[in-house]
Design a protein around this motif. Structure first.
Motif, PDB file in Angstrom:
ATOM      1  N   ASN A 232      36.585  15.064  63.554  1.00  0.00           N
ATOM      2  CA  ASN A 232      36.689  15.084  65.019  1.00  0.00           C
ATOM      3  C   ASN A 232      37.868  14.206  65.427  1.00  0.00           C
ATOM      4  O   ASN A 232      37.936  13.033  65.070  1.00  0.00           O
ATOM      5  N   SER A 233      38.806  14.791  66.161  1.00  0.00           N
ATOM      6  CA  SER A 233      40.055  14.093  66.490  1.00  0.00           C
ATOM      7  C   SER A 233      40.394  14.271  67.964  1.00  0.00           C
ATOM      8  O   SER A 233      41.370  14.942  68.314  1.00  0.00           O
TER       9      SER A 233
ATOM     10  N   THR B 116      46.425  18.126  67.846  1.00  0.00           N
ATOM     11  CA  THR B 116      46.268  16.674  67.771  1.00  0.00           C
ATOM     12  C   THR B 116      47.550  16.033  67.264  1.00  0.00           C
ATOM     13  O   THR B 116      48.214  15.303  67.992  1.00  0.00           O
TER      14      THR B 116
ATOM     15  N   ASN C  99      41.579   8.086  73.688  1.00  0.00           N
ATOM     16  CA  ASN C  99      40.980   8.740  72.520  1.00  0.00           C
ATOM     17  C   ASN C  99      42.036   9.059  71.468  1.00  0.00           C
ATOM     18  O   ASN C  99      41.794   8.890  70.262  1.00  0.00           O
TER      19      ASN C  99
ATOM     20  N   THR D 249      42.290   7.984  67.612  1.00  0.00           N
ATOM     21  CA  THR D 249      42.419   9.012  66.573  1.00  0.00           C
ATOM     22  C   THR D 249      43.576   8.686  65.636  1.00  0.00           C
ATOM     23  O   THR D 249      43.431   8.721  64.407  1.00  0.00           O
TER      24      THR D 249
ATOM     25  N   LYS E 160      41.430   7.784  62.419  1.00  0.00           N
ATOM     26  CA  LYS E 160      40.808   9.003  61.911  1.00  0.00           C
ATOM     27  C   LYS E 160      41.394   9.530  60.599  1.00  0.00           C
ATOM     28  O   LYS E 160      40.709  10.243  59.859  1.00  0.00           O
TER      29      LYS E 160
END
Length: 447
Positions: A106-107, A133, A161, A165, A169
């Motif tokens: 999830n990014s 992304t 967010n 990320t 991430k």
């Protein structure tokens, strides 16, 4: 693993097929599934999986059609709230096709529901299909979900967010991981993408601004600054992709064709004429807007979806019936094919013409003209071509009648000549005036 990249040049969109053994997976497929079927036939493999990294804003995906026609499962984040049959694919989930294991990260950042697909083969080669992304040299813009999609989010929230990320991430992935983005330079889903179609994670960690050492506030300020405009159709396509689109050519046969017309009663429906600027100026239907679509470099998808509103009906004027399939395919990529009322070619009849600009008089007396600069704000911020020009971006022009003075002849310009054909025709219709001129590529004489 064998990764095949497909490029849709007008939208700067990349989609992917990954083949291992006798099975194939797809990532972020375009509206027309035919190229993927042709590849599957060539390699004698079965399409088993379709990964959607998020509900796309700039094009309509064929994921639902592919599922219906092949039986392949669609994998997408549970956060999408997808209204089609699918398998949830989020942190901690994985599947294996052939010798390749696919997993999800999830990014969030471009959208709240974005995932990055990680593929690892038995030799431990890593690939990441990063959707919108991570781009080459940039990251996806965070300002497209305030008004569209199942999960709405403010741009500041998504920018934060994206910072997290980028910071957290992908840390477990090796530098040798090959990065395969959903877009390249020319897409409106980011602002400063490289012309490279792929990279490595190690290179991006060194060169991509988003991986550099900075505070969350510095990151947010940078990513929110100078993002390009948002075309009208972006939110429309998010919702289409969340629900799943009709089959690619399902609606083409219902569009009536008016071939070689010599008369056209006005019904107040918008008319989009995609012929070249010279042909348009020499003869066109009254009320037409000239959005040129002669080559792949002419971005009919972007400008049609920026000038024409979702669900707004229009007639489509072609140069030749030979162009029919190509133009319908391009318009269907943004989901506007249902809006076409009829397809028209012109017969041997004189309809409307536009006067040509007296270029020498304009050069000598620019102060005696109203000059409308229809470039985007970011372009104007880099420098005006004419100091006395009034700036109205092309995508805002149809709603800007009251901003355009009518006491002088009007000259419309953009950066290179393509957009000014559309802009001058829009203003001509707004003002019902024959005193509107397209500077076209003569703008280069003033740079």
């Amino acid at each position: 693993m064998n990764v095949i990249q497909f490029e849709d040049k007008p939208l700067a969109h990349y989609s992917y097929a990954i083949i291992s053994g006798n099975e194939m997976a797809l990532v972020d497929p375009s509206r027309d599934p035919k190229p993927y079927y042709e590849l599957a036939e060539k390699h004698q493999v079965k399409i088993k999986a379709i990964f959607e990294t998020h509900p796309h804003a700039d094009f309509v995906s064929s994921h639902l059609q592919l599922h219906k026609e092949t039986g392949a499962k669609i994998y997408v984040s549970k956060l999408v709230g997808a209204n089609y049959k699918h398998e949830s694919f989020d942190d901690g989930t994985s599947i294996t096709l052939g010798d390749v294991t696919f997993s999800a990260i999830n990014s969030p950042g471009h959208s709240p529901d974005s995932i990055t697909i990680i593929a690892v083969d038995k030799e431990k080669n890593h690939a990441m299909f990063s959707g919108d992304t991570l781009f080459i040299g940039d990251v996806g813009r965070p300002d497209l979900r305030e008004k569209a999609g199942n999960m709405k989010a403010k741009r500041e929230e998504l920018a934060k967010n994206m910072y997290h990320t980028m910071q957290h991430k992908f840390t477990q992935l090796p530098d040798a991981t090959i990065v395969y983005p959903a877009h390249g330079a020319g897409s409106l889903c980011g602002k400063n993408m490289s012309t490279d179609s792929q990279s490595t994670l190690g290179k991006e960690r060194k060169e991509n601004w988003a991986f550099q050492d900075m505070t969350e506030l510095q990151f947010v300020n940078h990513i929110l600054k100078d993002q390009p405009f948002i075309p009208s159709y972006f939110g429309f396509d998010v919702d289409i992709n969340k629900n799943g689109a009709d089959n690619f050519n399902a609606n083409f046969g219902d569009i009536p064709v008016q071939f070689g017309i010599t008369d056209f009663p006005s019904d107040d429906t918008l008319i989009i004429d995609v012929r070249n600027a010279d042909d348009f100026k020499n003869n066109h239907l009254k009320g037409s807007i000239n959005i040129i679509a002669e080559t792949e470099d002419d971005k009919i998808e972007t400008w049609l979806g920026s000038i024409v509103e979702p669900n707004e009906k229009f007639h489509l004027v072609l140069n030749s019936i030979d162009d029919l399939d190509t133009l319908l395919s391009r318009i269907a990529k943004i989901g506007y094919e249902k809006q076409i009322q009829s397809i028209i070619t012109l017969g041997a009849h004189n309809f409307e013409t536009n006067k040509s600009l007296d270029l020498q008089d304009f050069k000598k007396n620019t102060d005696q003209y109203t000059i409308i600069d229809i470039r985007n704000k970011s372009e104007v911020d880099e420098g005006k071509i004419f100091e006395n020009a009034i700036s109205i971006p092309l995508n805002q022009l149809r709603a800007s009648k009251n901003k355009i003075p009518t006491d002088k002849p009007i000259v419309v310009h953009c950066a290179g000549g393509y957009r000014s054909a559309a802009g001058s025709s829009v203003i001509n219709n707004l003002l019902q005036s024959d005193n509107v001129y397209d500077l076209s590529d003569n703008v280069n004489d003033f740079k």
